[in-house]
Motif scaffolding. Structure first.
Motif, PDB file in Angstrom:
ATOM      1  N   LEU A   1     -12.996  -0.053 -10.755  1.00  0.00           N
ATOM      2  CA  LEU A   1     -13.670   1.240 -10.883  1.00  0.00           C
ATOM      3  C   LEU A   1     -12.704   2.406 -10.870  1.00  0.00           C
ATOM      4  O   LEU A   1     -13.059   3.520 -11.256  1.00  0.00           O
ATOM      5  N   GLY A   2     -11.490   2.156 -10.428  1.00  0.00           N
ATOM      6  CA  GLY A   2     -10.485   3.209 -10.352  1.00  0.00           C
ATOM      7  C   GLY A   2      -9.209   2.663  -9.741  1.00  0.00           C
ATOM      8  O   GLY A   2      -9.100   1.468  -9.465  1.00  0.00           O
ATOM      9  N   PRO A   3      -8.234   3.535  -9.509  1.00  0.00           N
ATOM     10  CA  PRO A   3      -6.957   3.075  -8.949  1.00  0.00           C
ATOM     11  C   PRO A   3      -7.090   2.732  -7.474  1.00  0.00           C
ATOM     12  O   PRO A   3      -7.998   3.195  -6.787  1.00  0.00           O
ATOM     13  N   GLY A   4      -6.172   1.908  -6.991  1.00  0.00           N
ATOM     14  CA  GLY A   4      -6.113   1.590  -5.575  1.00  0.00           C
ATOM     15  C   GLY A   4      -4.755   1.981  -5.019  1.00  0.00           C
ATOM     16  O   GLY A   4      -3.903   2.507  -5.727  1.00  0.00           O
ATOM     17  N   SER A   5      -4.553   1.694  -3.743  1.00  0.00           N
ATOM     18  CA  SER A   5      -3.308   2.101  -3.092  1.00  0.00           C
ATOM     19  C   SER A   5      -2.169   1.118  -3.341  1.00  0.00           C
ATOM     20  O   SER A   5      -1.005   1.446  -3.123  1.00  0.00           O
ATOM     21  N   SER A   6      -2.495  -0.101  -3.795  1.00  0.00           N
ATOM     22  CA  SER A   6      -1.488  -1.149  -3.965  1.00  0.00           C
ATOM     23  C   SER A   6      -1.499  -1.651  -5.401  1.00  0.00           C
ATOM     24  O   SER A   6      -2.539  -2.120  -5.889  1.00  0.00           O
ATOM     25  N   ALA A   7      -0.356  -1.576  -6.066  1.00  0.00           N
ATOM     26  CA  ALA A   7      -0.271  -2.022  -7.465  1.00  0.00           C
ATOM     27  C   ALA A   7      -0.614  -3.505  -7.638  1.00  0.00           C
ATOM     28  O   ALA A   7      -1.418  -3.855  -8.510  1.00  0.00           O
ATOM     29  N   PRO A   8      -0.033  -4.392  -6.828  1.00  0.00           N
ATOM     30  CA  PRO A   8      -0.365  -5.812  -7.037  1.00  0.00           C
ATOM     31  C   PRO A   8      -1.810  -6.139  -6.679  1.00  0.00           C
ATOM     32  O   PRO A   8      -2.446  -6.961  -7.352  1.00  0.00           O
ATOM     33  N   TYR A   9      -2.350  -5.504  -5.650  1.00  0.00           N
ATOM     34  CA  TYR A   9      -3.737  -5.762  -5.267  1.00  0.00           C
ATOM     35  C   TYR A   9      -4.686  -5.292  -6.362  1.00  0.00           C
ATOM     36  O   TYR A   9      -5.583  -6.034  -6.791  1.00  0.00           O
ATOM     37  N   SER A  10      -4.506  -4.066  -6.829  1.00  0.00           N
ATOM     38  CA  SER A  10      -5.365  -3.538  -7.893  1.00  0.00           C
ATOM     39  C   SER A  10      -5.272  -4.404  -9.142  1.00  0.00           C
ATOM     40  O   SER A  10      -6.290  -4.688  -9.795  1.00  0.00           O
ATOM     41  N   SER A  11      -4.075  -4.836  -9.484  1.00  0.00           N
ATOM     42  CA  SER A  11      -3.883  -5.666 -10.671  1.00  0.00           C
ATOM     43  C   SER A  11      -4.565  -7.018 -10.508  1.00  0.00           C
ATOM     44  O   SER A  11      -5.209  -7.525 -11.438  1.00  0.00           O
ATOM     45  N   SER A  12      -4.454  -7.602  -9.320  1.00  0.00           N
ATOM     46  CA  SER A  12      -5.073  -8.917  -9.084  1.00  0.00           C
ATOM     47  C   SER A  12      -6.597  -8.830  -9.116  1.00  0.00           C
ATOM     48  O   SER A  12      -7.272  -9.728  -9.618  1.00  0.00           O
TER      49      SER A  12
ATOM     50  N   SER B   1       0.820  -1.206   0.000  1.00  0.00           N
ATOM     51  CA  SER B   1       0.000   0.000   0.000  1.00  0.00           C
ATOM     52  C   SER B   1       0.857   1.260   0.000  1.00  0.00           C
ATOM     53  O   SER B   1       1.756   1.413   0.834  1.00  0.00           O
ATOM     54  N   VAL B   2       0.570   2.146  -0.940  1.00  0.00           N
ATOM     55  CA  VAL B   2       1.284   3.418  -1.124  1.00  0.00           C
ATOM     56  C   VAL B   2       2.786   3.174  -1.287  1.00  0.00           C
ATOM     57  O   VAL B   2       3.618   3.830  -0.653  1.00  0.00           O
ATOM     58  N   VAL B   3       3.117   2.200  -2.128  1.00  0.00           N
ATOM     59  CA  VAL B   3       4.503   1.923  -2.493  1.00  0.00           C
ATOM     60  C   VAL B   3       4.637   2.133  -4.001  1.00  0.00           C
ATOM     61  O   VAL B   3       3.900   1.513  -4.776  1.00  0.00           O
ATOM     62  N   ASP B   4       5.529   3.010  -4.415  1.00  0.00           N
ATOM     63  CA  ASP B   4       5.725   3.261  -5.838  1.00  0.00           C
ATOM     64  C   ASP B   4       6.203   1.990  -6.535  1.00  0.00           C
ATOM     65  O   ASP B   4       6.926   1.177  -5.945  1.00  0.00           O
ATOM     66  N   ILE B   5       5.802   1.847  -7.797  1.00  0.00           N
ATOM     67  CA  ILE B   5       6.099   0.614  -8.524  1.00  0.00           C
ATOM     68  C   ILE B   5       7.591   0.329  -8.597  1.00  0.00           C
ATOM     69  O   ILE B   5       8.019  -0.829  -8.544  1.00  0.00           O
ATOM     70  N   ASP B   6       8.418   1.376  -8.664  1.00  0.00           N
ATOM     71  CA  ASP B   6       9.860   1.160  -8.752  1.00  0.00           C
ATOM     72  C   ASP B   6      10.476   0.778  -7.413  1.00  0.00           C
ATOM     73  O   ASP B   6      11.644   0.365  -7.358  1.00  0.00           O
ATOM     74  N   GLU B   7       9.676   0.905  -6.335  1.00  0.00           N
ATOM     75  CA  GLU B   7      10.150   0.513  -5.012  1.00  0.00           C
ATOM     76  C   GLU B   7       9.464  -0.759  -4.505  1.00  0.00           C
ATOM     77  O   GLU B   7       9.795  -1.268  -3.439  1.00  0.00           O
ATOM     78  N   LEU B   8       8.512  -1.254  -5.286  1.00  0.00           N
ATOM     79  CA  LEU B   8       7.778  -2.452  -4.901  1.00  0.00           C
ATOM     80  C   LEU B   8       8.630  -3.694  -5.161  1.00  0.00           C
ATOM     81  O   LEU B   8       9.122  -3.898  -6.271  1.00  0.00           O
TER      82      LEU B   8
ATOM     83  N   SER C   1     -12.801  -5.745  -6.629  1.00  0.00           N
ATOM     84  CA  SER C   1     -12.691  -4.561  -5.781  1.00  0.00           C
ATOM     85  C   SER C   1     -12.871  -3.337  -6.654  1.00  0.00           C
ATOM     86  O   SER C   1     -12.621  -3.390  -7.867  1.00  0.00           O
ATOM     87  N   GLY C   2     -13.284  -2.245  -6.030  1.00  0.00           N
ATOM     88  CA  GLY C   2     -13.274  -0.986  -6.763  1.00  0.00           C
ATOM     89  C   GLY C   2     -11.868  -0.644  -7.213  1.00  0.00           C
ATOM     90  O   GLY C   2     -11.658  -0.053  -8.277  1.00  0.00           O
ATOM     91  N   ALA C   3     -10.880  -1.064  -6.398  1.00  0.00           N
ATOM     92  CA  ALA C   3      -9.470  -0.870  -6.742  1.00  0.00           C
ATOM     93  C   ALA C   3      -9.101  -1.781  -7.902  1.00  0.00           C
ATOM     94  O   ALA C   3      -9.138  -3.005  -7.772  1.00  0.00           O
TER      95      ALA C   3
END
Length: 255
Positions: free
Chosen positions: A157-168, A105-112, A152-154
């Motif tokens: 319906l829109g972006p979420g706070s976590s790249a892998p969660y939103s993608s999954s 959560s709230v981790v930039d993709i280049d730091e994930l 999920s809405g993430a």
């Protein structure tokens, strides 16, 4: 003028497999559907949580059995779901799949980290595939059933706070759309539910991780205050799996 008639849910003909049943929405859904007479197989990797919800189900005289399953293992998932299919009288006719995880959560993709990415995709998306694959063959054979996946809405319906969660969750929604076309021809009704901010260990963990990464206590307190009850989602789940929802189609968005 007569009073409004209340819809009565009778789930006594429902054999429901609920994953992620140890906590949150899965746990609340197990208890809610049991109150309406459903027969349950409750599944999780969290043994302590399963024991706790099992005690609650025993207290209301529910007909259930609990199973420890790691949904990321396709072999274990197939084996255990085969056992559940045999345990139920007339097999599994409803799947409610809540098993999932949220990190990054709230981790930039280049730091994930790649480890976080693969772990969340494996649990949320591959786990959904493993469970749905194992259940679908039985439902196809009987030309009957209901499958409810968790998006999920993430990521939908829109972006979420976590790249892998939103993608999954975007991937789970895409799988739902595919299954609606593929399995509906075999008498199986498919939905995905898109919960909002609902109180659960998963959501509370996400808020705590976001606080740690941002230090923004104001946002943390506001988001925590807005968390809804999993019991509200459970009531929707009980309706979705019921015969009263036969005409329902598509995705269901909750608060």
């Amino acid at each position: 003028m007569g009073g409004l008639l209340k819809m009565k849910l009778d789930l006594s003909n429902k054999n429901i497999l609920i994953t992620g049943a140890a906590t949150g929405m899965g746990r609340a859904s197990a208890i809610e559907t049991a109150k309406h007479g459903a027969n349950l197989a409750i599944v999780d990797i969290n043994s302590d949580g399963l024991n706790e919800v099992s005690q609650e189900l025993e207290n209301i005289n529910a007909n259930f059995k609990s199973y420890l399953i790691d949904v990321t293992s396709i072999d274990e998932t197939e084996k255990k779901i085969g056992e559940i299919e045999s345990w139920f009288d007339r097999g599994i006719n409803c799947l409610v799949h809540f098993a999932g995880a949220l990190e990054g959560s709230v981790v930039d993709i280049d730091e994930l980290s790649p480890e976080t990415w693969h772990r969340i995709i494996n649990i949320n998306l591959n786990g959904t595939y493993n469970v749905t694959r194992a259940v679908a063959k039985f439902m196809k054979r009987r030309r009957n059933g209901v499958i409810l996946l968790t998006s999920s809405g993430a990521g939908v319906l829109g972006p979420g706070s976590s790249a892998p969660y939103s993608s999954s969750k975007g991937g789970t929604h895409g799988l739902t759309l595919h299954l609606q076309q593929y399995l509906s021809e075999n008498g199986v009704r498919i939905h995905d539910i898109l919960p909002g901010s609902i109180k659960s260990p998963l959501k509370e963990g996400q808020l705590s991780e976001a606080l740690k990464n941002t230090g923004d206590t104001e946002v943390f307190n506001a988001n925590t205050k807005e968390l809804g009850s999993p019991d509200g989602v459970a009531k929707i789940v009980a309706f979705i799996v019921s015969d009263n929802a036969d005409y329902l189609r598509g995705s269901i968005v909750t608060r």
